[in-house]
Write an enzyme that holds these catalytic residues in place. Sequence first.
Site, PDB file in Angstrom:
ATOM      1  CB  SER A 106      42.752  44.408  44.905  1.00 56.66           C
ATOM      2  OG  SER A 106      41.966  45.572  44.969  1.00 56.66           O
ATOM      3  CD  GLU A 203      40.586  42.877  50.341  1.00 58.37           C
ATOM      4  OE1 GLU A 203      40.943  43.922  50.913  1.00 58.37           O
ATOM      5  OE2 GLU A 203      40.425  42.807  49.106  1.00 58.37           O
ATOM      6  CG  HIS A 265      43.549  46.668  49.768  1.00 56.24           C
ATOM      7  ND1 HIS A 265      42.459  45.831  49.602  1.00 56.24           N
ATOM      8  CD2 HIS A 265      43.827  47.171  48.544  1.00 56.24           C
ATOM      9  CE1 HIS A 265      42.087  45.834  48.335  1.00 56.24           C
ATOM     10  NE2 HIS A 265      42.896  46.639  47.674  1.00 56.24           N
TER      11      HIS A 265
END
Length: 298
Positions: A106, A203, A265
């Site tokens: 992330s 992502e 995620h």
Amino acid sequence: MQPADTVAIVSPSGPPNAVLLKRGIQRLEALGLKVVTGSHVLGRQRLDFLAGSDAERAADLQAAWCDPAVSAVFCSRGGYGAGRLLGLLDWDAMRAAGPKVLLGSSDITALHNAFAIELGVPTLHGPMAACDVLSGDEQGPEPVTWESLRAALFGTPLPVAGDRVLASGRAEGVVTGGNLSLLASMCGTRWQPSFDGKIVFLEDIAEEPYRIDRMLSQLLQAGAFDGVRGIALGSWVGCGDPYPVLEERLGPLGVPVVAGLPVGHGSPQWSVWFGELGAIDTESCSLAGPIRQREQAR
């Protein structure tokens, strides 16, 4: 890595939940790892989305990386803030410390990208110590996530399969990438991403399709995709249906694109090495790597 190695947990981004962090430490210790934590791992400051000041977070990260007793630096969580540290780190000192394992995902994409540019070391995109898939359940970590992480750390990394092909073919290249919004935010900086000769993984979470389009357009116009060999697309939790945008923007690049990989995620979260040679195969709709480690294991 070896099971008896020392791992330092730091918080370069947001403050972790103390209960989840404690549980995550216990689970890592159950693998035989010795776990130490940065001085400000549970830090807070006026901006409550940061785990301490920029100087404190940078000092923890650099101290852990430069500690000769530490074999790996695991991030406690993502959130926001890692990109603020890049100009505060002594890259010469960190380079002199030699290669180690950096684990995170992330917001930690900022570190993955900068470590590749500044240090030239492989890094591991995977679940963090205080995240839900490792520490949210009192009964144990999410099994697939845990097995993928263990294999990536101690054995032969497991290939990860997606559920759709957006463009067919096969490609090999060094794997790079991470969170789309973080990569786009680094355009125009000293750490602008380049996917030339590489397989890029992307992502994101909670981004509307038009925002995904905007970020892809930014990277395309900045030349980040010039020379890309293949694209692997992970999870898009809370992003509506991003596939029309992804196909329209990435299809014209003329390289293989696999999608729906459970990386990023959501649950489960597979672990993927960046900075190592990997391969996309659209017949199996998979991303495999590092190729060197898999060939040595045969």
